[in-house]
Design a protein around this motif. Structure first.
Motif, PDB file in Angstrom:
ATOM      1  N   ILE A 177       0.844  -1.196   0.000  1.00  0.00           N
ATOM      2  CA  ILE A 177       0.000   0.000   0.000  1.00  0.00           C
ATOM      3  C   ILE A 177       0.880   1.247   0.000  1.00  0.00           C
ATOM      4  O   ILE A 177       0.641   2.200  -0.759  1.00  0.00           O
ATOM      5  CB  ILE A 177      -0.939   0.008   1.218  1.00  0.00           C
ATOM      6  N   GLN A 178       1.900   1.222   0.832  1.00  0.00           N
ATOM      7  CA  GLN A 178       2.819   2.375   0.884  1.00  0.00           C
ATOM      8  C   GLN A 178       3.534   2.587  -0.443  1.00  0.00           C
ATOM      9  O   GLN A 178       3.867   3.722  -0.802  1.00  0.00           O
ATOM     10  CB  GLN A 178       3.843   2.167   2.003  1.00  0.00           C
ATOM     11  N   SER A 179       3.756   1.484  -1.181  1.00  0.00           N
ATOM     12  CA  SER A 179       4.463   1.578  -2.472  1.00  0.00           C
ATOM     13  C   SER A 179       3.505   1.746  -3.646  1.00  0.00           C
ATOM     14  O   SER A 179       3.930   1.684  -4.808  1.00  0.00           O
ATOM     15  CB  SER A 179       5.310   0.314  -2.689  1.00  0.00           C
ATOM     16  N   HIS A 180       2.206   1.902  -3.330  1.00  0.00           N
ATOM     17  CA  HIS A 180       1.177   2.084  -4.361  1.00  0.00           C
ATOM     18  C   HIS A 180       1.099   0.874  -5.316  1.00  0.00           C
ATOM     19  O   HIS A 180       0.868   1.036  -6.516  1.00  0.00           O
ATOM     20  CB  HIS A 180       1.435   3.365  -5.157  1.00  0.00           C
ATOM     21  N   LYS A 181       1.275  -0.303  -4.760  1.00  0.00           N
ATOM     22  CA  LYS A 181       1.140  -1.535  -5.541  1.00  0.00           C
ATOM     23  C   LYS A 181      -0.154  -2.224  -5.109  1.00  0.00           C
ATOM     24  O   LYS A 181      -0.236  -2.779  -4.019  1.00  0.00           O
ATOM     25  CB  LYS A 181       2.332  -2.459  -5.313  1.00  0.00           C
ATOM     26  N   PHE A 182      -1.140  -2.204  -5.982  1.00  0.00           N
ATOM     27  CA  PHE A 182      -2.463  -2.702  -5.601  1.00  0.00           C
ATOM     28  C   PHE A 182      -2.930  -3.891  -6.454  1.00  0.00           C
ATOM     29  O   PHE A 182      -4.103  -4.251  -6.423  1.00  0.00           O
ATOM     30  CB  PHE A 182      -3.494  -1.569  -5.725  1.00  0.00           C
ATOM     31  N   ASP A 183      -1.999  -4.478  -7.205  1.00  0.00           N
ATOM     32  CA  ASP A 183      -2.393  -5.568  -8.098  1.00  0.00           C
ATOM     33  C   ASP A 183      -2.094  -6.948  -7.516  1.00  0.00           C
ATOM     34  O   ASP A 183      -2.245  -7.964  -8.189  1.00  0.00           O
ATOM     35  CB  ASP A 183      -1.704  -5.430  -9.460  1.00  0.00           C
ATOM     36  N   ARG A 184      -1.616  -6.974  -6.271  1.00  0.00           N
ATOM     37  CA  ARG A 184      -1.351  -8.263  -5.648  1.00  0.00           C
ATOM     38  C   ARG A 184      -1.813  -8.228  -4.189  1.00  0.00           C
ATOM     39  O   ARG A 184      -1.823  -7.174  -3.543  1.00  0.00           O
ATOM     40  CB  ARG A 184       0.129  -8.620  -5.731  1.00  0.00           C
ATOM     41  N   TYR A 185      -2.171  -9.405  -3.706  1.00  0.00           N
ATOM     42  CA  TYR A 185      -2.687  -9.542  -2.337  1.00  0.00           C
ATOM     43  C   TYR A 185      -1.845 -10.567  -1.599  1.00  0.00           C
ATOM     44  O   TYR A 185      -1.306 -11.499  -2.199  1.00  0.00           O
ATOM     45  CB  TYR A 185      -4.156  -9.959  -2.375  1.00  0.00           C
ATOM     46  N   ASN A 186      -1.731 -10.382  -0.299  1.00  0.00           N
ATOM     47  CA  ASN A 186      -0.859 -11.266   0.480  1.00  0.00           C
ATOM     48  C   ASN A 186      -1.609 -12.277   1.333  1.00  0.00           C
ATOM     49  O   ASN A 186      -1.012 -13.156   1.936  1.00  0.00           O
ATOM     50  CB  ASN A 186       0.059 -10.430   1.384  1.00  0.00           C
ATOM     51  N   SER A 187      -2.946 -12.158   1.389  1.00  0.00           N
ATOM     52  CA  SER A 187      -3.710 -13.119   2.190  1.00  0.00           C
ATOM     53  C   SER A 187      -5.169 -13.138   1.763  1.00  0.00           C
ATOM     54  O   SER A 187      -5.658 -12.204   1.124  1.00  0.00           O
ATOM     55  CB  SER A 187      -3.602 -12.782   3.686  1.00  0.00           C
ATOM     56  N   ILE A 188      -5.825 -14.209   2.152  1.00  0.00           N
ATOM     57  CA  ILE A 188      -7.258 -14.369   1.925  1.00  0.00           C
ATOM     58  C   ILE A 188      -7.869 -14.838   3.234  1.00  0.00           C
ATOM     59  O   ILE A 188      -7.227 -15.556   4.006  1.00  0.00           O
ATOM     60  CB  ILE A 188      -7.525 -15.367   0.779  1.00  0.00           C
ATOM     61  N   PHE A 189      -9.090 -14.418   3.513  1.00  0.00           N
ATOM     62  CA  PHE A 189      -9.703 -14.790   4.786  1.00  0.00           C
ATOM     63  C   PHE A 189     -11.214 -14.913   4.635  1.00  0.00           C
ATOM     64  O   PHE A 189     -11.816 -14.414   3.677  1.00  0.00           O
ATOM     65  CB  PHE A 189      -9.364 -13.762   5.881  1.00  0.00           C
ATOM     66  N   PHE A 215     -17.401   0.969  -3.510  1.00  0.00           N
ATOM     67  CA  PHE A 215     -17.486   1.391  -4.905  1.00  0.00           C
ATOM     68  C   PHE A 215     -18.173   0.319  -5.740  1.00  0.00           C
ATOM     69  O   PHE A 215     -18.256  -0.850  -5.360  1.00  0.00           O
ATOM     70  CB  PHE A 215     -16.093   1.684  -5.468  1.00  0.00           C
ATOM     71  N   ARG A 216     -18.660   0.733  -6.889  1.00  0.00           N
ATOM     72  CA  ARG A 216     -19.304  -0.167  -7.820  1.00  0.00           C
ATOM     73  C   ARG A 216     -18.227  -0.940  -8.571  1.00  0.00           C
ATOM     74  O   ARG A 216     -17.357  -0.348  -9.211  1.00  0.00           O
ATOM     75  CB  ARG A 216     -20.158   0.612  -8.805  1.00  0.00           C
ATOM     76  N   GLY A 217     -18.234  -2.269  -8.432  1.00  0.00           N
ATOM     77  CA  GLY A 217     -17.235  -3.080  -9.119  1.00  0.00           C
ATOM     78  C   GLY A 217     -16.644  -4.139  -8.210  1.00  0.00           C
ATOM     79  O   GLY A 217     -17.174  -4.436  -7.142  1.00  0.00           O
ATOM     80  N   THR A 218     -15.518  -4.702  -8.644  1.00  0.00           N
ATOM     81  CA  THR A 218     -14.856  -5.766  -7.896  1.00  0.00           C
ATOM     82  C   THR A 218     -13.414  -5.366  -7.600  1.00  0.00           C
ATOM     83  O   THR A 218     -13.031  -4.200  -7.758  1.00  0.00           O
ATOM     84  CB  THR A 218     -14.876  -7.080  -8.702  1.00  0.00           C
ATOM     85  N   HIS A 219     -12.614  -6.350  -7.206  1.00  0.00           N
ATOM     86  CA  HIS A 219     -11.205  -6.090  -6.868  1.00  0.00           C
ATOM     87  C   HIS A 219     -10.446  -5.489  -8.054  1.00  0.00           C
ATOM     88  O   HIS A 219      -9.489  -4.731  -7.856  1.00  0.00           O
ATOM     89  CB  HIS A 219     -10.525  -7.386  -6.432  1.00  0.00           C
ATOM     90  N   VAL A 220     -10.880  -5.808  -9.252  1.00  0.00           N
ATOM     91  CA  VAL A 220     -10.220  -5.277 -10.453  1.00  0.00           C
ATOM     92  C   VAL A 220     -10.279  -3.757 -10.489  1.00  0.00           C
ATOM     93  O   VAL A 220      -9.382  -3.096 -11.043  1.00  0.00           O
ATOM     94  CB  VAL A 220     -10.880  -5.868 -11.725  1.00  0.00           C
ATOM     95  N   ASN A 221     -11.314  -3.190  -9.887  1.00  0.00           N
ATOM     96  CA  ASN A 221     -11.509  -1.735  -9.920  1.00  0.00           C
ATOM     97  C   ASN A 221     -10.977  -1.026  -8.681  1.00  0.00           C
ATOM     98  O   ASN A 221     -11.210   0.167  -8.501  1.00  0.00           O
ATOM     99  CB  ASN A 221     -13.008  -1.434 -10.051  1.00  0.00           C
ATOM    100  N   ALA A 222     -10.249  -1.759  -7.823  1.00  0.00           N
ATOM    101  CA  ALA A 222      -9.915  -1.228  -6.497  1.00  0.00           C
ATOM    102  C   ALA A 222      -8.793  -0.200  -6.492  1.00  0.00           C
ATOM    103  O   ALA A 222      -8.749   0.676  -5.617  1.00  0.00           O
ATOM    104  CB  ALA A 222      -9.550  -2.379  -5.556  1.00  0.00           C
ATOM    105  N   ALA A 223      -7.854  -0.269  -7.435  1.00  0.00           N
ATOM    106  CA  ALA A 223      -6.648   0.571  -7.378  1.00  0.00           C
ATOM    107  C   ALA A 223      -6.972   2.059  -7.254  1.00  0.00           C
ATOM    108  O   ALA A 223      -6.362   2.781  -6.443  1.00  0.00           O
ATOM    109  CB  ALA A 223      -5.785   0.326  -8.616  1.00  0.00           C
ATOM    110  N   LEU A 224      -7.938   2.525  -8.032  1.00  0.00           N
ATOM    111  CA  LEU A 224      -8.311   3.939  -7.998  1.00  0.00           C
ATOM    112  C   LEU A 224      -8.731   4.355  -6.593  1.00  0.00           C
ATOM    113  O   LEU A 224      -8.395   5.468  -6.136  1.00  0.00           O
ATOM    114  CB  LEU A 224      -9.451   4.186  -8.989  1.00  0.00           C
ATOM    115  N   PHE A 225      -9.420   3.491  -5.887  1.00  0.00           N
ATOM    116  CA  PHE A 225      -9.948   3.842  -4.570  1.00  0.00           C
ATOM    117  C   PHE A 225      -8.884   3.724  -3.474  1.00  0.00           C
ATOM    118  O   PHE A 225      -8.967   4.420  -2.466  1.00  0.00           O
ATOM    119  CB  PHE A 225     -11.185   2.991  -4.283  1.00  0.00           C
ATOM    120  N   TYR A 226      -7.886   2.879  -3.693  1.00  0.00           N
ATOM    121  CA  TYR A 226      -6.736   2.888  -2.792  1.00  0.00           C
ATOM    122  C   TYR A 226      -6.016   4.233  -2.896  1.00  0.00           C
ATOM    123  O   TYR A 226      -5.588   4.808  -1.879  1.00  0.00           O
ATOM    124  CB  TYR A 226      -5.770   1.753  -3.140  1.00  0.00           C
TER     125      TYR A 226
END
Length: 271
Positions: A177-189, A215-226
């Motif tokens: 998050i600090q590096s503005h990298k939003f295309d990968r995730y480190n865990s699922i729960f 927001f309207r959408g899924t994880h694919v649309n998340a980067a803008l909102f981060y």
């Protein structure tokens, strides 16, 4: 008074299907008084009335056929008490299960209503209670099939699949998050709800303050909102303190209309 009654007569008198009476005869639960050898018609006398009344009563209490057969083989007060106590316990257990299902339905309705009525694209500061989750550290990138890690999560925590499956979430690592990298995730729960079997290895997300955006959408649309969340944090001189929580509140599990999908990002922060 009529001495013998046809199976049709008995069916009408006691409102029991003819097929059911034939079945009772076949298994020896209720034998007719007389069977005409020429026509194979079944005839019943009033002596069978009391037995059929008892059968109907015990079936209305939910007792299985196997126990009715056992009861009539060893009919006495102690046997009936034993059967009724056992059935009472079973009904009490079912009642608790149904009450749990009712609460789960109420929660799901509340969650859907909340997701469809709260404002979108709006950052809010919220404090949430602690969450119990089944947590799996596993890298996941956008575009990959998320169903496999979900299956792994269920397997690792011995979570039974059912219609009230808890909400599935994924997390972006604090450093990404600090590096503005939003295309990968480190865990699922998976969020564990009241009444769920809590695995010993369950993780607790503590009660704390979050920045929340939906927001309207899924994880694919998340980067803008981060990015919007990070701008908000910078503007207010806040600090990110942990990984994000990202949950699709409305997705293909609820609707076929992708335009109705709603995703939530929760970013833990300190002032």
């Amino acid at each position: 008074m009529k001495e013998l009654f046809t199976i049709g007569d008995l069916s009408k008198l006691f409102q029991v299907k003819i097929a059911t009476l034939r079945y009772y005869d076949e298994i020896g639960l209720l034998k007719p008084e007389y069977i005409d050898e020429k026509t194979n018609y079944r005839y019943y006398s009033t002596q069978q009335f009391e037995r059929l009344s008892t059968i109907k009563y015990l079936r209305a209490l939910g007792l299985p056929i196997s126990e009715l057969l056992e009861f009539f083989d060893y009919r006495d007060t102690d046997k009936l008490i034993e059967m009724l106590k056992r059935q009472q316990t079973e009904i009490a257990n079912k009642k608790r299960e149904l009450e749990l299902v009712e609460r789960k339905i109420s929660r799901r309705l509340t969650q859907i209503y909340d997701a469809t009525t709260n404002p979108l694209d709006t950052i809010m500061e919220v404090k949430l209670p602690k969450l119990r989750v089944a947590h799996l550290t596993q890298d996941y990138r956008l575009g990959e099939d998320i169903e496999y890690p979900i299956a792994e999560l269920r397997k690792n925590f011995n979570i039974e699949e059912n219609i009230f499956l808890g909400k599935i979430g994924i997390s972006v690592a604090f450093k990404d998050i600090q590096s503005h990298k939003f295309d990968r995730y480190n865990s699922i729960f998976m969020v564990l709800e009241e009444g769920d079997k809590i695995p010993k290895a369950a993780v607790i997300f503590p009660s704390r303050e979050y920045l929340r955006v939906r927001f309207r959408g899924t994880h694919v649309n998340a980067a803008l909102f981060y990015e919007k969340l990070l701008n908000y944090i910078k503007k207010h001189n806040y600090n990110i303190i942990d990984d994000s929580i990202e949950i699709t509140l409305i997705d293909y599990g609820i609707t076929n209309n992708v335009d109705k999908y709603v995703t939530e990002i929760l970013l833990p922060f300190s002032r």
